[in-house]
Design a protein around this motif. Structure first.
Motif, PDB file in Angstrom:
ATOM      1  N   LEU A   1       7.986  -3.694  -0.802  1.00 55.92           N
ATOM      2  CA  LEU A   1       7.499  -3.397  -2.145  1.00 55.92           C
ATOM      3  C   LEU A   1       8.098  -2.099  -2.688  1.00 55.92           C
ATOM      4  CD1 LEU A   1       5.614  -4.279  -4.432  1.00 55.92           C
ATOM      5  CD2 LEU A   1       3.805  -2.927  -3.358  1.00 55.92           C
ATOM      6  N   THR A   2       8.114  -1.060  -1.867  1.00 57.34           N
ATOM      7  CA  THR A   2       8.630   0.238  -2.320  1.00 57.34           C
ATOM      8  C   THR A   2      10.102   0.432  -1.984  1.00 57.34           C
ATOM      9  OG1 THR A   2       8.009   1.332  -0.240  1.00 57.34           O
ATOM     10  CG2 THR A   2       6.357   1.291  -2.013  1.00 57.34           C
ATOM     11  N   GLY A   3      10.650  -0.372  -1.048  1.00 60.52           N
ATOM     12  CA  GLY A   3      12.012  -0.165  -0.585  1.00 60.52           C
ATOM     13  C   GLY A   3      12.149   1.068   0.277  1.00 60.52           C
ATOM     14  N   GLU A   4      11.054   1.484   0.915  1.00 55.81           N
ATOM     15  CA  GLU A   4      11.058   2.709   1.699  1.00 55.81           C
ATOM     16  C   GLU A   4      10.388   2.470   3.054  1.00 55.81           C
ATOM     17  OE1 GLU A   4      11.543   5.996  -1.713  1.00 55.81           O
ATOM     18  OE2 GLU A   4       9.730   6.141  -0.493  1.00 55.81           O
ATOM     19  N   TYR A   5      10.384   3.534   3.875  1.00 54.75           N
ATOM     20  CA  TYR A   5       9.808   3.447   5.215  1.00 54.75           C
ATOM     21  C   TYR A   5       8.485   4.190   5.270  1.00 54.75           C
ATOM     22  CZ  TYR A   5      14.280   1.632   6.836  1.00 54.75           C
ATOM     23  OH  TYR A   5      15.393   0.858   7.021  1.00 54.75           O
ATOM     24  N   ARG A   6       7.565   3.608   6.048  1.00 53.53           N
ATOM     25  CA  ARG A   6       6.224   4.157   6.200  1.00 53.53           C
ATOM     26  C   ARG A   6       5.869   4.161   7.683  1.00 53.53           C
ATOM     27  NH1 ARG A   6       4.047   0.865   3.055  1.00 53.53           N
ATOM     28  NH2 ARG A   6       3.627   2.182   1.222  1.00 53.53           N
ATOM     29  N   LEU A   7       5.127   5.174   8.108  1.00 57.11           N
ATOM     30  CA  LEU A   7       4.664   5.237   9.488  1.00 57.11           C
ATOM     31  C   LEU A   7       3.889   3.961   9.822  1.00 57.11           C
ATOM     32  CD1 LEU A   7       4.601   7.249  11.915  1.00 57.11           C
ATOM     33  CD2 LEU A   7       2.351   7.969  11.086  1.00 57.11           C
ATOM     34  N   ARG A   8       4.234   3.325  10.935  1.00 55.17           N
ATOM     35  CA  ARG A   8       3.639   2.042  11.292  1.00 55.17           C
ATOM     36  C   ARG A   8       2.169   2.193  11.679  1.00 55.17           C
ATOM     37  NH1 ARG A   8       6.724   0.985  15.434  1.00 55.17           N
ATOM     38  NH2 ARG A   8       8.293   0.057  14.073  1.00 55.17           N
ATOM     39  N   ASP A   9       1.864   3.145  12.515  1.00 56.37           N
ATOM     40  CA  ASP A   9       0.518   3.312  13.053  1.00 56.37           C
ATOM     41  C   ASP A   9      -0.214   4.397  12.265  1.00 56.37           C
ATOM     42  OD1 ASP A   9      -1.721   3.257  14.719  1.00 56.37           O
ATOM     43  OD2 ASP A   9      -0.852   4.721  16.107  1.00 56.37           O
ATOM     44  N   ARG A  10      -1.271   4.035  11.608  1.00 61.99           N
ATOM     45  CA  ARG A  10      -2.091   4.974  10.832  1.00 61.99           C
ATOM     46  C   ARG A  10      -1.260   5.799   9.847  1.00 61.99           C
ATOM     47  NH1 ARG A  10      -4.043   8.314  15.317  1.00 61.99           N
ATOM     48  NH2 ARG A  10      -2.518   7.167  16.558  1.00 61.99           N
ATOM     49  N   PRO A  11      -0.614   5.140   8.891  1.00 64.35           N
ATOM     50  CA  PRO A  11       0.262   5.850   7.956  1.00 64.35           C
ATOM     51  C   PRO A  11      -0.475   6.870   7.100  1.00 64.35           C
ATOM     52  CG  PRO A  11      -0.115   3.602   7.220  1.00 64.35           C
ATOM     53  CD  PRO A  11      -0.657   3.687   8.607  1.00 64.35           C
ATOM     54  N   GLU A  12      -1.794   6.760   7.034  1.00 68.69           N
ATOM     55  CA  GLU A  12      -2.565   7.703   6.235  1.00 68.69           C
ATOM     56  C   GLU A  12      -2.521   9.129   6.772  1.00 68.69           C
ATOM     57  OE1 GLU A  12      -5.333   5.925   9.325  1.00 68.69           O
ATOM     58  OE2 GLU A  12      -3.800   5.167   7.942  1.00 68.69           O
ATOM     59  N   ARG A  13      -1.996   9.323   7.979  1.00 66.80           N
ATOM     60  CA  ARG A  13      -1.944  10.669   8.549  1.00 66.80           C
ATOM     61  C   ARG A  13      -0.651  11.409   8.215  1.00 66.80           C
ATOM     62  NH1 ARG A  13      -0.421   9.777  14.889  1.00 66.80           N
ATOM     63  NH2 ARG A  13       0.450   7.683  14.691  1.00 66.80           N
ATOM     64  N   LEU A  14       0.310  10.733   7.560  1.00 65.56           N
ATOM     65  CA  LEU A  14       1.611  11.369   7.369  1.00 65.56           C
ATOM     66  C   LEU A  14       2.015  11.402   5.898  1.00 65.56           C
ATOM     67  CD1 LEU A  14       4.207  12.639   8.400  1.00 65.56           C
ATOM     68  CD2 LEU A  14       5.128  10.337   8.729  1.00 65.56           C
ATOM     69  N   PRO A  15       2.098  12.595   5.286  1.00 63.58           N
ATOM     70  CA  PRO A  15       2.764  12.714   3.987  1.00 63.58           C
ATOM     71  C   PRO A  15       4.274  12.703   4.230  1.00 63.58           C
ATOM     72  CG  PRO A  15       1.994  14.872   4.700  1.00 63.58           C
ATOM     73  CD  PRO A  15       1.591  13.889   5.770  1.00 63.58           C
ATOM     74  N   ALA A  16       4.943  11.637   3.803  1.00 58.91           N
ATOM     75  CA  ALA A  16       6.356  11.457   4.135  1.00 58.91           C
ATOM     76  C   ALA A  16       7.287  12.041   3.084  1.00 58.91           C
ATOM     77  CB  ALA A  16       6.656   9.972   4.340  1.00 58.91           C
ATOM     78  N   SER A  17       6.858  12.077   1.841  1.00 59.01           N
ATOM     79  CA  SER A  17       7.652  12.685   0.784  1.00 59.01           C
ATOM     80  C   SER A  17       6.705  13.217  -0.282  1.00 59.01           C
ATOM     81  CB  SER A  17       8.655  11.688   0.181  1.00 59.01           C
ATOM     82  OG  SER A  17       7.997  10.575  -0.398  1.00 59.01           O
ATOM     83  N   PHE A  18       7.266  13.974  -1.223  1.00 58.83           N
ATOM     84  CA  PHE A  18       6.445  14.530  -2.302  1.00 58.83           C
ATOM     85  C   PHE A  18       7.249  14.532  -3.589  1.00 58.83           C
ATOM     86  CE2 PHE A  18       8.935  18.143  -0.995  1.00 58.83           C
ATOM     87  CZ  PHE A  18       9.143  18.875  -2.164  1.00 58.83           C
ATOM     88  N   THR A  19       6.547  14.479  -4.706  1.00 52.48           N
ATOM     89  CA  THR A  19       7.144  14.663  -6.027  1.00 52.48           C
ATOM     90  C   THR A  19       6.480  15.866  -6.673  1.00 52.48           C
ATOM     91  OG1 THR A  19       7.591  12.298  -6.329  1.00 52.48           O
ATOM     92  CG2 THR A  19       7.505  13.663  -8.309  1.00 52.48           C
ATOM     93  N   LEU A  20       7.297  16.792  -7.138  1.00 54.53           N
ATOM     94  CA  LEU A  20       6.795  17.967  -7.848  1.00 54.53           C
ATOM     95  C   LEU A  20       7.459  18.020  -9.223  1.00 54.53           C
ATOM     96  CD1 LEU A  20       6.257  21.559  -6.506  1.00 54.53           C
ATOM     97  CD2 LEU A  20       7.574  21.207  -8.600  1.00 54.53           C
ATOM     98  N   THR A  21       6.650  18.241 -10.243  1.00 54.06           N
ATOM     99  CA  THR A  21       7.160  18.412 -11.606  1.00 54.06           C
ATOM    100  C   THR A  21       6.645  19.720 -12.165  1.00 54.06           C
ATOM    101  OG1 THR A  21       5.324  17.111 -12.498  1.00 54.06           O
ATOM    102  CG2 THR A  21       7.390  15.944 -12.068  1.00 54.06           C
ATOM    103  N   ALA A  22       7.468  20.347 -12.988  1.00 53.04           N
ATOM    104  CA  ALA A  22       7.092  21.633 -13.585  1.00 53.04           C
ATOM    105  C   ALA A  22       7.850  21.795 -14.894  1.00 53.04           C
ATOM    106  CB  ALA A  22       7.410  22.787 -12.637  1.00 53.04           C
TER     107      ALA A  22
END
Length: 294
Positions: free
Chosen positions: A269-290
């Motif tokens: 769906l996103t075309g990206e990679y996600r931690l397989r086991d309990r992905p809720e524990r890992l912030p893998a990337s961030f977006t910052l705007t200013a």
């Protein structure tokens, strides 16, 4: 090891020069050329937060071979791509020519970009994924961004999360006592992400000698790389200190490459990679705007 930080430009330029021809055979270039409306996966992910680019002057820092730069141009921006690697810029210019896009490219490292651009100002500074880890000072990066923006201009950066950059996959050796209450905690023999690398910016770089590259099975000729991590607080503080007003900070559980080999799954769906086991524990990337204050 002791390192002279003035060498980092030469070291990393050689590394990216050797990656460029390998990456030019991938990176979804065929799809970009086959469809004049196609966007790179990175910019497609960013698009909901990018806002309208039509008629804006955009500078893309650390543009590499220009797939994201081309995509920003296709969204209506008048785009200048900046990179320290002449081999990368040669590939970027070739891609733009084949795609029929009018994109200006300039060879310069990030901190030298305001001088190389002769004081030009932009409506948007875009920094894409996997970029700021190559820079020794996040404060200097933010000052560079501020120098490139017009009053009211915007910064957009999406990059690998500094927590992700701090992790290595490690095998658990002992039972943790809290597993008696939380059975999902990794147990002996399990491989799990572990905080082993610096989270906060350090004066000395992480020095890697790694001939592998994420976008090709071939090996690079110049494998030496120097990297620095920058904590989220350090990034935000640098942006604020440079006179920008924070308008958004979003953490994502996905990242475009398999950052932890064997521990991540590809998400269609996103075309990206996600931690397989309990992905809720890992912030893998961030977006910052200013935004730069008027």
């Amino acid at each position: 090891m002791e390192s002279d930080p003035t060498d980092y430009l030469a070291v990393n330029r050689a590394n990216w020069d050797s990656r460029a021809p390998l990456h030019a055979s991938g990176y979804g270039i065929d799809a970009l050329l086959a469809d004049p409306s196609a966007l790179s996966p990175v910019v497609a992910f960013d698009r909901p937060r990018l806002g309208e680019l039509g008629g804006l002057d955009v500078v893309h820092l650390q543009c590499h071979i220009g797939t994201d730069t081309l995509s920003l141009a296709r969204l209506g921006g008048r785009v200048v791509g900046v990179d320290l690697s002449p081999a990368s810029l040669a590939e970027a210019r070739s891609l733009a020519e084949r795609a029929g896009a009018s994109i200006e490219y300039l060879e310069a490292d990030v901190y030298s970009a305001p001088q190389a651009l002769a004081g030009r100002r932009f409506d948007l500074v875009y920094t894409g994924i996997g970029a700021i880890c190559w820079l020794p000072s996040i404060q200097r990066w933010a000052q560079t961004v501020a120098a490139l923006l017009r009053p009211g201009g915007r910064l957009f950066i999406r990059d690998g999360h500094p927590v992700l950059n701090s992790l290595l996959g490690m095998v658990v050796a002992q039972q943790h006592p809290d597993r008696a209450q939380q059975a999902w905690i990794s147990g002996p023999g399990d491989t799990t992400p572990a905080l082993e690398l610096p989270y906060f910016e350090q004066s000395a770089p992480l020095v890697w000698d790694d001939a592998a590259t994420y976008a090709s099975a071939a090996l690079v000729d110049s494998p030496l790389q120097w990297e620095w991590n920058h904590g989220i607080g350090e990034i935000v503080t640098a942006v604020l200190s440079a006179g920008l007003e924070l308008t958004g900070l979003v953490e994502h559980d996905t990242v475009p490459w398999e950052a932890l080999p064997g521990l991540m799954d590809y998400d269609q769906l996103t075309g990206e990679y996600r931690l397989r086991d309990r992905p809720e524990r890992l912030p893998a990337s961030f977006t910052l705007t200013a935004t730069k204050r008027a």
